[in-house]
Design an enzyme around this catalytic site. Structure first.
Site, mmCIF file in Angstrom:
data_model
loop_
_atom_site.group_PDB
_atom_site.id
_atom_site.type_symbol
_atom_site.label_atom_id
_atom_site.label_comp_id
_atom_site.label_asym_id
_atom_site.label_seq_id
_atom_site.Cartn_x
_atom_site.Cartn_y
_atom_site.Cartn_z
ATOM 1 C CB THR A 1 107.389 95.464 74.000
ATOM 2 O OG1 THR A 1 107.305 94.312 74.816
ATOM 3 C CG2 THR A 1 106.260 95.481 73.015
ATOM 4 C CG HIS B 1 93.718 90.306 44.357
ATOM 5 N ND1 HIS B 1 93.039 89.149 44.643
ATOM 6 C CD2 HIS B 1 94.265 90.709 45.532
ATOM 7 C CE1 HIS B 1 93.155 88.876 45.930
ATOM 8 N NE2 HIS B 1 93.901 89.811 46.498
ATOM 9 C CD GLU B 2 97.078 93.515 45.956
ATOM 10 O OE1 GLU B 2 96.687 94.198 46.919
ATOM 11 O OE2 GLU B 2 97.329 92.304 46.064
ATOM 12 C CB THR C 1 115.195 90.725 76.966
ATOM 13 O OG1 THR C 1 114.221 89.725 76.708
ATOM 14 C CG2 THR C 1 116.507 90.076 77.313
ATOM 15 N N PRO D 1 105.884 90.379 72.265
ATOM 16 C CG PRO D 1 105.869 88.484 70.915
ATOM 17 C CD PRO D 1 104.977 89.482 71.562
HETATM 18 P P1 ADP Z 1 111.348 91.263 74.381
HETATM 19 O O1 ADP Z 1 112.236 90.662 75.402
HETATM 20 O O2 ADP Z 1 110.257 92.099 74.959
HETATM 21 O O3 ADP Z 1 110.800 90.290 73.400
HETATM 22 P P2 ADP Z 1 113.751 92.549 73.593
HETATM 23 O O4 ADP Z 1 114.093 93.255 74.830
HETATM 24 O O5 ADP Z 1 114.464 91.272 73.340
HETATM 25 O O6 ADP Z 1 112.200 92.283 73.522
HETATM 26 O O7 ADP Z 1 113.937 93.533 72.373
HETATM 27 C C1 ADP Z 1 114.632 93.202 71.222
HETATM 28 C C2 ADP Z 1 115.374 94.383 70.674
HETATM 29 O O8 ADP Z 1 114.475 95.381 70.217
HETATM 30 C C3 ADP Z 1 116.215 95.080 71.713
HETATM 31 O O9 ADP Z 1 117.476 94.513 71.774
HETATM 32 C C4 ADP Z 1 116.259 96.515 71.220
HETATM 33 O O10 ADP Z 1 117.262 96.686 70.256
HETATM 34 C C5 ADP Z 1 114.925 96.682 70.554
HETATM 35 N N1 ADP Z 1 113.957 97.288 71.464
HETATM 36 C C6 ADP Z 1 112.820 96.702 71.905
HETATM 37 N N2 ADP Z 1 112.148 97.525 72.712
HETATM 38 C C7 ADP Z 1 112.861 98.652 72.811
HETATM 39 C C8 ADP Z 1 112.689 99.885 73.528
HETATM 40 N N3 ADP Z 1 111.618 100.081 74.303
HETATM 41 N N4 ADP Z 1 113.642 100.826 73.407
HETATM 42 C C9 ADP Z 1 114.723 100.610 72.631
HETATM 43 N N5 ADP Z 1 114.945 99.487 71.951
HETATM 44 C C10 ADP Z 1 114.038 98.510 72.007
HETATM 45 ZN ZN ZN Z 2 94.281 90.105 48.468
HETATM 46 MG MG MG Z 3 112.866 88.730 75.341
#
Ligand code: ADP
Ligand code: ZN
Ligand code: MG
Length: 650
Positions: free
Chosen positions: A199, A417-418, A202, A197
């Site tokens: 990346t 702890h930390e 879309t 997700p």
């Molecule tokens: P996915 O569909 O893979 O979950 P999205 O395309 O919806 O991810 O990405 C969400 C937002 O993150 C995009 O609108 C953009 O602003 C940013 N983003 C993600 N990947 C890139 C990338 N490779 N280059 C530039 N911006 C990115």
């Molecule tokens: Zn811890």
């Molecule tokens: Mg997406």
């Protein structure tokens, strides 16, 4: 509430008011005298009655005087009555019983009106109140963006050069399908974008449409999945029909795994609807020739659950992997997103890129945005490195919550702890270097130890994973060693959970156990359909199961003991780091080194000014906040939910 229901209710209220008004102002019967049956008989005998009209049991009549009266006959027929009346010369008329009034009809309709209203409401909900209105649920819900509405181009997508290269071919094809064919190019039909997700899947699909300047239909896989059988399939058909009219164009199916899962998986059937939809999708994809100029792009982060039929030639035969960006990619993405921001001279994007392994494009976009907000909040003219640093911490660990007031005891406990995490992490082999330790509550965590990998890691060795398990136990162990068993808090439950998960995965998934060997058990264990996991588990014998359990336990024991040994041998360092934490709340790399070298811990550069600030910012302890923090401590893990892969937060 929904508009449709509001309107219907409004009309119902208006209707009821109108009806009651008509009833009240209709023909008035006030002059009628109501008399009893016996009085009625009496009047007849006395010859006072002139006429009567009988309708069922209702009797209206006129006296000789001209005044009217009404009465009501008893159920029992009175045969003498008619004779008596006729004897006395009363004019007797019969009348059909009164028709029920208009409003009675309406009242009978009321339940139906309500049922219809609810029905319409449900349909509206289903169709998302889209432009199609209430009765378009068989129609496609794809949103159409026209050629000039897609403003995204390849220059907006960074850090995934290979993927971009691969989809560039689609652009050439869409720009001039005819030319492509004449040259004998193989026409692509479906392209599947695969990647975690955020990346940019879309984004990439949109960029293809934007570059090719063609219309772009976008729909999410979950839009096909409906309560009503057959709706999804007809939506698919409708979408392809619409797309063919607009060709050349792109159909983008986001999150196709919602509709494209294995057919026949799951218990008890009941997935007919999804299967029908999927079948229709396959039929449509087979049916059209690429020459029609429609290209289907789909995106998923779960290619493993897709029905194999989708991936066969002629369907989504081309897969483009959109992976997490590497250092260079992250740098480019940061540049793309900070293009429009005024950056201070001290900003070095490559440093931020190095400090954010495992971050997706969406995370990086988020960092840039947060940095701009931090700069705006302090009225700066440009976004500087400090803002980026703060934004990064916020995205990794959640917002600082200085307003939570910890008691001295809690603070000390969290500090140990930390420190426990940090010291074990520093002293085991192959562990990611410690970056920063803090006991300022952030997000849901009361303290955080931040480790930063030096480079991007693609593979984990057994050594690395075991060291990680050790350092996860460090926190809880430090509490135990210093305060004794009875004082140990629930704060470490998250650590323990993470450690057990790692150990289990080492044995069952990654084949990193000597005894069990390279065996994968359970396969894609996130498979949601029960049917699958049940059949899979049959591969594993009882004996193997107990061997796995023993092996997991051994990994955990081994590393627990190692962490315990390290902490006991370095107890004075543990004390020193915890003290530094109680004093400074956050310690940086230099200070951590001071602790480890046994020197007195230096003050951080701008500590005094920070201290004043935080002193001012800290409100007086309010009872309510105290309660909240106490609750937090007991309910939540000591560490944040903000565990970003790669840059581990222990
Ligand atoms: P996915 O569909 O893979 O979950 P999205 O395309 O919806 O991810 O990405 C969400 C937002 O993150 C995009 O609108 C953009 O602003 C940013 N983003 C993600 N990947 C890139 C990338 N490779 N280059 C530039 N911006 C990115
Ligand atoms: Zn811890
Ligand atoms: Mg997406």
């Amino acid at each position: 509430m929904n508009d449709a229901i509001k309107t219907i209710l409004l009309w119902m209220v208006i209707g009821i008011i109108l009806i009651s008004v008509f009833n009240n102002f209709g023909p008035r019967r006030e002059t009628e005298e109501k008399i009893s049956y016996s009085a009625f008989l009496q009047k007849i005998k006395q010859g006072d009655v002139n006429t009567v009209t009988i309708s069922d049991q209702n009797v209206t009549g006129k006296y000789q005087t001209g005044k009217t009266f009404t009465t009501y006959l008893p159920m029992r027929q009175d045969p003498v009555l008619l004779k008596d009346m006729l004897d006395k010369g009363v004019i007797v008329q019969g009348k059909q019983p009164d028709q029920p009034g208009l409003w009675v009809h309406l009242l009978n309709l009321l339940p139906w009106i309500i049922i219809i209203a609810i029905w319409i409401y449900v349909l509206r909900q289903q169709t998302g109140g889209g432009k199609g209105g209430a009765f378009s649920f068989g129609r496609s819900r794809a949103r159409l963006l026209n050629a000039d509405q897609v403003k995204i181009t390849f220059s907006d997508v960074a850090g995934c050069e290979e993927a971009k290269e691969e989809v560039k071919e689609l652009v050439d094809f869409l720009k001039d399908p005819g030319k492509f064919q004449r040259l004998g190019g193989k026409i692509p039909r479906g392209v599947l974008l695969v990647g975690p997700p955020g990346t940019g899947k879309t984004l990439l699909a949109k960029a293809v449409a934007g570059e090719a300047k063609v219309p772009f239909f976008t729909i999410s896989g979950s839009d096909f999945v409906e309560m009503f059988v057959g709706v999804g399939a007809s939506r698919v058909r409708d979408m392809f029909d619409q797309a063919k009219k607009q060709a050349p164009c792109i159909i983008f199916i986001d999150e196709i795994d919602a509709v494209g899962r294995h057919r026949g998986a799951g218990l008890g059937g009941g997935h007919d609807e999804r299967e029908q939809t999927l079948n229709q999708l396959l039929v449509e994809m087979d049916g059209f020739q690429g020459s029609e100029g429609v290209i289907v792009i789909a995106a998923t982060n779960r290619p493993d659950v897709l029905d194999p039929a989708l991936l066969r030639p002629g369907r989504f035969d081309r897969q483009v992997v959109v992976g997490l960006p590497d250092v260079k990619g992250r740098e480019q993405i940061l540049r793309v997103h900070s293009r429009k921001l005024p950056l201070a001279d001290d900003v070095d994007v490559s440093v931020i890129a190095r400090g954010t392994p495992g971050f997706s494009g969406a995370d990086l976009a988020n960092i840039v945005n947060e940095a701009a907000l931090f700069a705006a909040r302090s009225n700066k003219r440009a976004v500087d490195m400090d803002d980026f640093e703060k934004a990064k911490d916020k995205v990794i660990m959640g917002t600082e919550r200085r307003s939570i007031v910890m008691s001295e005891q809690e603070k000390k406990l969290t500090a140990y702890h930390e420190a426990g995490h940090a010291i074990v992490g520093l002293l085991v082999p192959e562990h990611d270097p410690v970056h920063k330790v803090t006991i300022i509550p952030r997000g849901r965590a009361l303290g955080v130890t931040m480790f930063l990998p030096e480079g991007d890691r693609y593979n984990y060795t057994r050594e690395y994973l075991e060291s990680k398990i050790s350092s996860l136990f460090g926190g809880r162990l430090a509490e135990e060693i210093i305060f004794g068993d009875s004082k140990v808090t629930t704060g470490a439950s998250n650590d323990i959970q993470k450690a057990s998960e790692l150990a289990r995965n080492m044995v069952t998934k990654w084949g990193l156990s000597e005894k069990v060997g390279p065996l994968t058990i359970g396969g894609q264990d996130e498979e949601v359909f029960l049917g699958h996991s049940i059949t899979r588990h049959k591969e594993v014998s009882e004996a193997t199961f107990s061997m796995i359990d023993a092996e997991v336990r051994e990994i955990i024991d081994r590393n627990y003991k190692r962490a315990e040994r390290i902490l006991k041998e370095n107890i004075e360092k543990l004390h020193a780091m915890a003290e530094a934490l109680v004093k400074y709340e956050t310690i940086n790399l230099d200070q951590i080194h001071d602790v480890m070298e046994g020197k007195t811990v230096r003050e951080p550069a701008n500590w005094q000014s920070n201290k004043e600030n935080s002193g001012k910012a800290k409100p007086k302890v309010k009872e309510k906040e105290k309660e909240e923090s106490a609750e937090d401590k007991s309910l939540n893990a000591n560490e944040g939910a903000a565990q970003a892969d790669g840059s581990s937060v222990n």
